[in-house]
Design a protein around this motif. Structure first.
Motif, PDB file in Angstrom:
ATOM      1  N   UNK A 223       0.360  -1.046   0.017  1.00 38.66           N
ATOM      2  CA  UNK A 223      -0.110   0.138  -0.003  1.00 38.66           C
ATOM      3  C   UNK A 223       0.537   0.932   0.020  1.00 38.66           C
ATOM      4  N   UNK A 224       0.417   2.092  -0.730  1.00 38.14           N
ATOM      5  CA  UNK A 224       1.041   3.410  -1.027  1.00 38.14           C
ATOM      6  C   UNK A 224       0.627   4.196  -0.150  1.00 38.14           C
ATOM      7  N   UNK A 225       0.780   5.039   1.110  1.00 35.55           N
ATOM      8  CA  UNK A 225      -0.108   6.253   1.012  1.00 35.55           C
ATOM      9  C   UNK A 225       0.607   7.539   1.337  1.00 35.55           C
ATOM     10  N   UNK A 226      -0.477   8.593   0.944  1.00 34.99           N
ATOM     11  CA  UNK A 226      -0.042  10.192   0.369  1.00 34.99           C
ATOM     12  C   UNK A 226      -0.947  10.905   2.062  1.00 34.99           C
ATOM     13  N   UNK A 227      -0.343  12.261   2.341  1.00 34.89           N
ATOM     14  CA  UNK A 227      -0.671  12.539   3.429  1.00 34.89           C
ATOM     15  C   UNK A 227      -0.231  14.044   3.101  1.00 34.89           C
ATOM     16  N   UNK A 228      -0.855  15.192   3.976  1.00 33.99           N
ATOM     17  CA  UNK A 228      -1.109  16.610   3.521  1.00 33.99           C
ATOM     18  C   UNK A 228       0.287  16.970   4.691  1.00 33.99           C
ATOM     19  N   UNK A 300       9.497  12.087  10.610  1.00 36.99           N
ATOM     20  CA  UNK A 300       9.290  13.603  10.017  1.00 36.99           C
ATOM     21  C   UNK A 300       7.908  14.057  10.756  1.00 36.99           C
ATOM     22  N   UNK A 301       7.652  15.220  11.647  1.00 31.48           N
ATOM     23  CA  UNK A 301       6.690  14.934  12.575  1.00 31.48           C
ATOM     24  C   UNK A 301       6.172  16.541  11.859  1.00 31.48           C
ATOM     25  N   UNK A 302       4.645  16.141  10.911  1.00 28.70           N
ATOM     26  CA  UNK A 302       3.810  17.371  10.890  1.00 28.70           C
ATOM     27  C   UNK A 302       3.598  17.497   9.281  1.00 28.70           C
ATOM     28  N   UNK A 303       4.682  15.719   8.928  1.00 32.31           N
ATOM     29  CA  UNK A 303       4.741  15.163   7.529  1.00 32.31           C
ATOM     30  C   UNK A 303       3.159  14.624   6.863  1.00 32.31           C
ATOM     31  N   UNK A 304       2.858  13.580   7.913  1.00 31.57           N
ATOM     32  CA  UNK A 304       0.835  13.127   8.348  1.00 31.57           C
ATOM     33  C   UNK A 304       0.173  13.964   8.502  1.00 31.57           C
ATOM     34  N   UNK A 305       0.052  15.354   9.072  1.00 30.89           N
ATOM     35  CA  UNK A 305      -0.877  15.511   9.795  1.00 30.89           C
ATOM     36  C   UNK A 305      -2.314  14.699   8.966  1.00 30.89           C
ATOM     37  N   UNK A 306      -2.883  14.991   7.957  1.00 26.66           N
ATOM     38  CA  UNK A 306      -4.333  14.256   7.405  1.00 26.66           C
ATOM     39  C   UNK A 306      -4.037  12.897   6.465  1.00 26.66           C
ATOM     40  N   UNK A 307      -4.324  12.307   6.197  1.00 27.08           N
ATOM     41  CA  UNK A 307      -4.318  10.799   4.995  1.00 27.08           C
ATOM     42  C   UNK A 307      -5.359  12.024   4.379  1.00 27.08           C
ATOM     43  N   UNK A 308      -4.927  11.386   2.650  1.00 25.68           N
ATOM     44  CA  UNK A 308      -5.188  12.099   1.564  1.00 25.68           C
ATOM     45  C   UNK A 308      -6.185  11.158   0.411  1.00 25.68           C
ATOM     46  N   UNK A 309      -4.955  10.667   0.209  1.00 23.34           N
ATOM     47  CA  UNK A 309      -5.420   9.295  -0.328  1.00 23.34           C
ATOM     48  C   UNK A 309      -4.434   7.381  -0.236  1.00 23.34           C
ATOM     49  N   UNK A 310      -4.915   6.466  -0.583  1.00 29.18           N
ATOM     50  CA  UNK A 310      -3.784   5.199  -0.505  1.00 29.18           C
ATOM     51  C   UNK A 310      -4.155   4.876  -1.490  1.00 29.18           C
ATOM     52  N   UNK A 311      -3.191   3.542  -2.353  1.00 32.74           N
ATOM     53  CA  UNK A 311      -3.822   2.874  -4.100  1.00 32.74           C
ATOM     54  C   UNK A 311      -2.840   1.953  -3.372  1.00 32.74           C
ATOM     55  N   UNK A 312      -3.127   0.539  -4.097  1.00 30.52           N
ATOM     56  CA  UNK A 312      -2.579  -0.646  -3.567  1.00 30.52           C
ATOM     57  C   UNK A 312      -1.704  -1.239  -5.114  1.00 30.52           C
ATOM     58  N   UNK A 313      -0.968  -1.663  -4.546  1.00 28.35           N
ATOM     59  CA  UNK A 313       0.055  -2.419  -5.794  1.00 28.35           C
ATOM     60  C   UNK A 313       0.663  -3.439  -5.636  1.00 28.35           C
ATOM     61  N   UNK A 314       1.805  -4.156  -5.964  1.00 32.17           N
ATOM     62  CA  UNK A 314       2.200  -5.864  -5.719  1.00 32.17           C
ATOM     63  C   UNK A 314       4.339  -5.626  -6.349  1.00 32.17           C
ATOM     64  N   UNK A 315       4.159  -6.264  -5.274  1.00 31.98           N
ATOM     65  CA  UNK A 315       5.848  -6.463  -5.522  1.00 31.98           C
ATOM     66  C   UNK A 315       5.714  -8.345  -6.299  1.00 31.98           C
ATOM     67  N   UNK A 316       6.675  -8.193  -6.902  1.00 28.93           N
ATOM     68  CA  UNK A 316       6.431  -9.798  -7.482  1.00 28.93           C
ATOM     69  C   UNK A 316       8.161 -10.433  -7.133  1.00 28.93           C
ATOM     70  N   UNK A 317       8.116 -10.623  -5.725  1.00 32.92           N
ATOM     71  CA  UNK A 317       9.179 -11.098  -5.098  1.00 32.92           C
ATOM     72  C   UNK A 317      10.138 -12.289  -5.496  1.00 32.92           C
ATOM     73  N   UNK A 318      11.118 -12.357  -6.265  1.00 34.94           N
ATOM     74  CA  UNK A 318      11.536 -14.115  -6.329  1.00 34.94           C
ATOM     75  C   UNK A 318      12.559 -14.444  -5.125  1.00 34.94           C
ATOM     76  N   UNK A 319      13.143 -15.549  -5.280  1.00 31.62           N
ATOM     77  CA  UNK A 319      13.456 -16.170  -3.493  1.00 31.62           C
ATOM     78  C   UNK A 319      14.532 -15.802  -3.387  1.00 31.62           C
ATOM     79  N   UNK A 320      15.419 -14.945  -3.805  1.00 34.38           N
ATOM     80  CA  UNK A 320      16.823 -13.961  -3.711  1.00 34.38           C
ATOM     81  C   UNK A 320      16.241 -12.713  -3.831  1.00 34.38           C
ATOM     82  N   UNK A 321      15.247 -12.033  -4.219  1.00 30.82           N
ATOM     83  CA  UNK A 321      14.581 -10.777  -4.068  1.00 30.82           C
ATOM     84  C   UNK A 321      16.185  -9.988  -4.902  1.00 30.82           C
ATOM     85  N   UNK A 322      16.324 -10.358  -5.988  1.00 34.19           N
ATOM     86  CA  UNK A 322      17.254 -10.306  -7.526  1.00 34.19           C
ATOM     87  C   UNK A 322      16.515 -10.789  -8.590  1.00 34.19           C
TER      88      UNK A 322
END
Ligand SMILES: Cc1cc2nc3c(=O)[nH]c(=O)nc-3n(C[C@H](O)[C@H](O)[C@H](O)COP(=O)(O)OP(=O)(O)OC[C@H]3O[C@@H](n4cnc5c(N)ncnc54)[C@H](O)[C@@H]3O)c2cc1C
Length: 381
Positions: A223-228, A300-322
Motif C-alpha cells: 500500500x502506498x499512501x499520501x498525506x497532507x 518527520x512530525x507534521x508530514x503525515x498530518x492528514x491522510x489524503x489517499x492510498x492505493x494498492x500495488x504489488x511486488x513480485x518477489x523472487x526467492x533471493x529478491x534479485x
C-alpha cells in the motif's frame, strides 16, 4: 506478417523493451491487457526512487550508471521530465543492512555519498527526527522517477520508432507456430499475431510453473499512501526522499517529498502474500494506512498530518529478491524479464536495452549473470 519480436505486458519493463527493440530497427509488436500507463500493475503511483549506491547488491551499480544515461536520453527524445534529482537519505543504525549496504556499494564503486550523524541530519534537514544512534547516508545524485510519465514516454518513443502496440487486449496463450520458426500468440480480441521471438514482461502475472521456469515468484500486496503535511518544510527542494530502518517501525519506511499532492510514504519490506487473482485492492485505513502514518509522523512530525489517499500495488518477489532476466532455459526464443522484487522501476531503461540485445544476439554486453533465470536450478549460463 511475422514480427521480429512480440512483447507481452507493457508496464515499465515491456514498454522499455518495446522502445529499445524498435530503436534497434526490429519490427516489434506489444500487447497489454489494460490501457497505457494503467494503475493495476506495479508501474504507477507518481514516484519511484532511483539511486546508484545500491544496498541490494553492488553488482547492480554498472546497470544503474547506464540506466541514468538512458533516462536522460529518454527525457531528451520524449521531451518529458521523467527524473527529478531530490537526493535520497538512507537512515538507520550504522549496522542496519540498508545503511551498511549503501556505504559498501558507494565505496566499491567510488560513488559520491555523504554520511551524517544524527545531529548533522537534524541540522541539514530540520524536518527529520533521527534517533541519537542513527546515521544517514545522503546520495545527492539520487532522486525520483515519475512512473506514469516514464511509461508514457517509453511508449511514445517506441511508437515513433515504428513499434505497434495494442492495449486493453490480453494475450491468452502462445506456442510455436507449425514449422517451429515463429510463435503464434492468441489475443482475447480473437486475433493471432506471429513473431520470431517473445519477450515476456508480465510483472506479477508471470506464472513460472506454467512456463516451466525454475523460478519462484511470491506476490506481495503493498500500500502506498499520501498525506497532507502541516507546512512547506516537506516540499521537494527542501526535503530529500528517504528510507529509514528503525526497529520501532513495523517495516522499513520510505517516502518522497511533497511534489504538490502530499508527502508519499510506504513500507518497503513486509506485505501480505497474495496472488493476482485474489489481491485485495481495497485500502483499509486502520490496517493499511495508520501504521505508515505513525511511522512517518515519528520520522518527520507534521508530514503525515492528514491522510489524503492510498492505493494498492504489488511486488513480485523472487526467492533471493534479485531480478530474473535472460533466456528461458528451455527455449532460446523466449526472453524473460520479471521478478523485479519491488526495486525494478529505476532499471526499466537498461532492462529495455538488455532484453533487446538478448533478442537480437542471444546475449547482452551487460554483466547480468547474477540475474539469470537459470540460477535457481543451479545452472549458470
Ligand atoms: C508500491 C511500489 C513501490 C515501488 N517503489 C519502487 C521504487 O521506489 N524504485 C524502484 O526502482 N522500483 C520500485 N518499485 C518496483 C517497480 O515499480 C517494479 O519493479 C516495476 O514497475 C515492475 O515493472 P513490470 O513491467 O515488471 O511490471 P508491471 O508494471 O506490473 O507490468 C506488467 C504488465 O504486464 C501486463 N500483462 C500481464 N499479463 C498479460 C497478458 N497475458 N497479456 C497482456 N498483458 C499482460 C500487465 O497488465 C502489466 O501492465 C515499486 C513497486 C511498488 C508496487
Amino acid at each position: 506478417m511475422i514480427y521480429d519480436v512480440a512483447v507481452v505486458g507493457l508496464g515499465a519493463m515491456g514498454s522499455a523493451v518495446l522502445q529499445h527493440a524498435a530503436e534497434r530497427g526490429l519490427s516489434v509488436f506489444g500487447a497489454e491487457q489494460y490501457p497505457p500507463a494503467h494503475t493495476l500493475g506495479a508501474s504507477h503511483g507518481k514516484s519511484r526512487m532511483i539511486r546508484k549506491a545500491y544496498f541490494e547488491d553492488p553488482a547492480y551499480v554498472p546497470l544503474l550508471r547506464r540506466a541514468y544515461d538512458l533516462w536522460e536520453q529518454l527525457e531528451r527524445k520524449s521531451g518529458r521530465p521523467v527524473l527529478r534529482k531530490t537526493g535520497v537519505l538512507i537512515a538507520g543504525r550504522p549496522e542496519s543492512a540498508i545503511v551498511a549496504g549503501v556505504r559498501t556499494s558507494a565505496e566499491l564503486h567510488g560513488l559520491s555519498v555523504e554520511t551524517y550523524d544524527a545531529a548533522e541530519i537534524r541540522r541539514r534537514f530540520p524536518m527529520m527526527r533521527p534517533l541519537d544512534d542513527e546515521i544517514g547516508v545522503l546520495e545527492p545524485d539520487a532522486g525520483v522517477l515519475h512512473p506514469e510519465l516514464a511509461v508514457t514516454a517509453q511508449l511514445e518513443v517506441a511508437k515513433s520508432a515504428g513499434a505497434v502496440a495494442r492495449f486493453s487486449t490480453r494475450v491468452t496463450s502462445w506456442d510455436r507456430a507449425p514449422g517451429g520458426a515463429a510463435f503464434a500468440l492468441r489475443l482475447d480480441d480473437g486475433s493471432e499475431v506471429r513473431a520470431k521471438k517473445l519477450a515476456l514482461c508480465l510483472g506479477a502475472w508471470l506464472d513460472p510453473a506454467g512456463l516451466g521456469l525454475p523460478v519462484e515468484i511470491e506476490v506481495r500486496r503493498k500500500v502506498q499512501a499520501w498525506f497532507a503535511p502541516t507546512g512547506d518544510a516537506f516540499a521537494a527542494g527542501k526535503c530529500p526522499a528517504f528510507l529509514v530502518d528503525r526497529a520501532a517501525f513495523e517495516e522499513v519506511l520510505y517516502g518522497f517529498p511533497d511534489f504538490g499532492d502530499g508527502v508519499k510514504a510506504a513500507f518497503h519490506t513486509g506485505g501480505e502474500v497474495t496472488t493476482m487473482a485474489t489481491l485485495d485492492r481495497i485500502v483499509a485505513f486502520e490496517k493499511d494506512v495508520a501504521p505508515i502514518q505513525r511511522a512517518l509522523d515519528a520520522w518527520m512530525p507534521g508530514a503525515a498530518a492528514r491522510s489524503r489517499m492510498a492505493s494498492v500495488c504489488q511486488y513480485d518477489m523472487s526467492r533471493d529478491e534479485h531480478f530474473v532476466i535472460g533466456l528461458h532455459p528451455g527455449d532460446p526464443g523466449v526472453v524473460i524479464a520479471g521478478g523485479f522484487s519491488g526495486h525494478g522501476f529505476k532499471f526499466a531503461q537498461v532492462v529495455g536495452e538488455i532484453v533487446s540485445e538478448i533478442v537480437v544476439d542471444g546475449a547482452t554486453h551487460h554483466d547480468i549473470g547474477f540475474l539469470s533465470p537459470a540460477r535457481f536450478a543451479g545452472i549458470v549460463r
